[in-house]
Scaffold this motif. Structure first.
Motif, short mmCIF file in Angstrom:
data_model
loop_
_atom_site.label_atom_id
_atom_site.label_comp_id
_atom_site.label_asym_id
_atom_site.label_seq_id
_atom_site.Cartn_x
_atom_site.Cartn_y
_atom_site.Cartn_z
N ASN A 6 0.80 -1.24 0.00
CA ASN A 6 0.00 0.00 0.00
C ASN A 6 0.82 1.27 0.00
N TRP A 7 2.14 1.18 -0.14
CA TRP A 7 2.98 2.37 -0.20
C TRP A 7 3.53 2.57 -1.61
N VAL A 8 3.66 3.84 -2.02
CA VAL A 8 4.40 4.19 -3.22
C VAL A 8 5.88 4.24 -2.85
N CYS A 9 6.69 3.44 -3.54
CA CYS A 9 8.11 3.31 -3.18
C CYS A 9 9.02 4.22 -3.99
N GLU A 10 8.83 4.25 -5.30
CA GLU A 10 9.68 5.12 -6.12
C GLU A 10 9.04 5.32 -7.48
N ARG A 11 9.49 6.37 -8.16
CA ARG A 11 9.10 6.62 -9.54
C ARG A 11 9.97 5.73 -10.42
N LEU A 12 9.35 5.01 -11.36
CA LEU A 12 10.08 4.06 -12.17
C LEU A 12 10.44 4.65 -13.53
N THR A 13 11.67 4.39 -13.96
CA THR A 13 12.05 4.70 -15.33
C THR A 13 11.39 3.67 -16.25
N PRO A 14 11.29 3.96 -17.54
CA PRO A 14 10.74 2.95 -18.46
C PRO A 14 11.50 1.63 -18.41
N ARG A 15 12.82 1.70 -18.26
CA ARG A 15 13.62 0.46 -18.18
C ARG A 15 13.28 -0.32 -16.94
N ALA A 16 13.20 0.36 -15.80
CA ALA A 16 12.89 -0.32 -14.55
C ALA A 16 11.48 -0.91 -14.59
N ALA A 17 10.52 -0.18 -15.13
CA ALA A 17 9.15 -0.69 -15.22
C ALA A 17 9.10 -1.94 -16.10
N ALA A 18 9.84 -1.92 -17.21
CA ALA A 18 9.87 -3.09 -18.09
C ALA A 18 10.51 -4.28 -17.38
N SER A 19 11.57 -4.04 -16.62
CA SER A 19 12.23 -5.12 -15.88
C SER A 19 11.28 -5.72 -14.85
N LEU A 20 10.55 -4.88 -14.13
CA LEU A 20 9.63 -5.37 -13.11
C LEU A 20 8.49 -6.17 -13.74
N ARG A 21 7.97 -5.70 -14.85
CA ARG A 21 6.92 -6.46 -15.54
C ARG A 21 7.44 -7.82 -15.99
N HIS A 22 8.65 -7.83 -16.53
CA HIS A 22 9.23 -9.07 -17.05
C HIS A 22 9.47 -10.09 -15.95
N ILE A 23 10.11 -9.66 -14.86
CA ILE A 23 10.44 -10.63 -13.81
C ILE A 23 9.18 -11.08 -13.08
N THR A 24 8.18 -10.23 -12.96
CA THR A 24 6.93 -10.65 -12.34
C THR A 24 6.25 -11.72 -13.18
N ALA A 25 6.18 -11.51 -14.49
CA ALA A 25 5.58 -12.52 -15.37
C ALA A 25 6.35 -13.83 -15.29
#
Length: 257
Positions: free
Chosen positions: A219-238
């Motif tokens: 429930n907390w906002v941790c950080e603003r993500l760069t496009p690269r970081a967002a893509a990495s998080l989507r990939h590893i989550t999948a």
């Protein structure tokens, strides 16, 4: 990025604070963790606090050692564990399996085989692996499909979303919640939800604006993500969803928070 000599420790704390404040993991100093994570003003105590997170710390050590990085709180290592990056590729499943065996053999004995014998090729020392494949909540879902295990899984993983509105201490973020169809976990369609951005004036992301993509934990906002970081998080989550969905029941039992 947070910048500075202790950037990795500060970034670690920004993800670790929320579960620590709820009493789920780490040492009993949530206020100190919050203040240092928000201000970046660490006197070295932040490193001591980070090493007391018994769930996350061994993964940081494993990622660092596999990449010949001396400091487990190197910002690249911290990013690998919470968000995902190329450092995870240096830890193949056989190395992860060996680390898990060494870490938990004394505690679980024969039950450890429920985790290590079925470890799929895509498993990685990322927070999502620990949440989906080590925690007991997927096992509870497989036994009785109830709301609480799904809620905990969704809050405990690192998720992401796009800010819709933001105020001094809250933000509405469109994010994809976890879903459960009785057999598999997946990500549902985006839906708005409210998240905390600050407590008593201490927060981790300044000047949030609609359209910003952010990471979320308990429930907390941790950080603003760069496009690269967002893509990495989507990939590893999948990838880790594929891992847990391909693991035959029963899912591994709880080891550490």
């Amino acid at each position: 990025m947070t910048g500075g000599a202790d950037a990795g420790a500060v970034r670690f704390a920004r993800y670790a604070y929320a579960p620590n404040a709820l009493g789920h993991c780490g040492p009993p100093d949530a206020r100190g963790l919050l203040e240092q994570a928000a201000t970046g003003d660490s006197d070295g105590d932040l490193r001591h606090l980070a090493s007391a997170f018994e769930g996350a710390w061994p993964y940081l050590q494993l990622i660092a050692a596999a990449n010949r990085i001396a400091d487990p709180l190197d910002e690249r290592v911290v990013e690998a564990y919470w968000i995902g990056n190329r450092l995870l590729d240096a830890v193949p499943p056989r190395v992860l399996r060996a680390a898990l065996t060494e870490r938990f053999a004394a505690r679980l004995g024969r039950d450890l085989s429920a985790l290590t014998d079925t470890l799929p090729a895509g498993a990685a020392p990322h927070h999502a692996f620990h949440v989906f494949s080590v925690y007991p909540w997927v096992g509870l879902l497989r036994r009785v499909a109830i709301d609480e295990p799904l809620r905990v899984l969704d809050r405990c993983r690192i998720s992401w979303g796009r800010v819709v509105t933001a105020s001094a201490d809250r933000a509405v973020v469109r994010t994809r919640p976890l879903t459960w169809d009785g057999a598999s976990l997946a990500l549902g369609p985006p839906a708005p939800a409210s998240f905390v951005t600050a407590n008593d004036g201490y927060g981790f992301v300044d000047d949030l604006r609609p359209g910003d993509v952010v990471s979320l934990h308990w429930n907390w906002v941790c950080e603003r993500l760069t496009p690269r970081a967002a893509a990495s998080l989507r990939h590893i989550t999948a990838r880790q969803l594929d891992v847990v969905n391909s693991t035959p029941p029963p899912t591994p039992v709880a080891l550490l928070a």
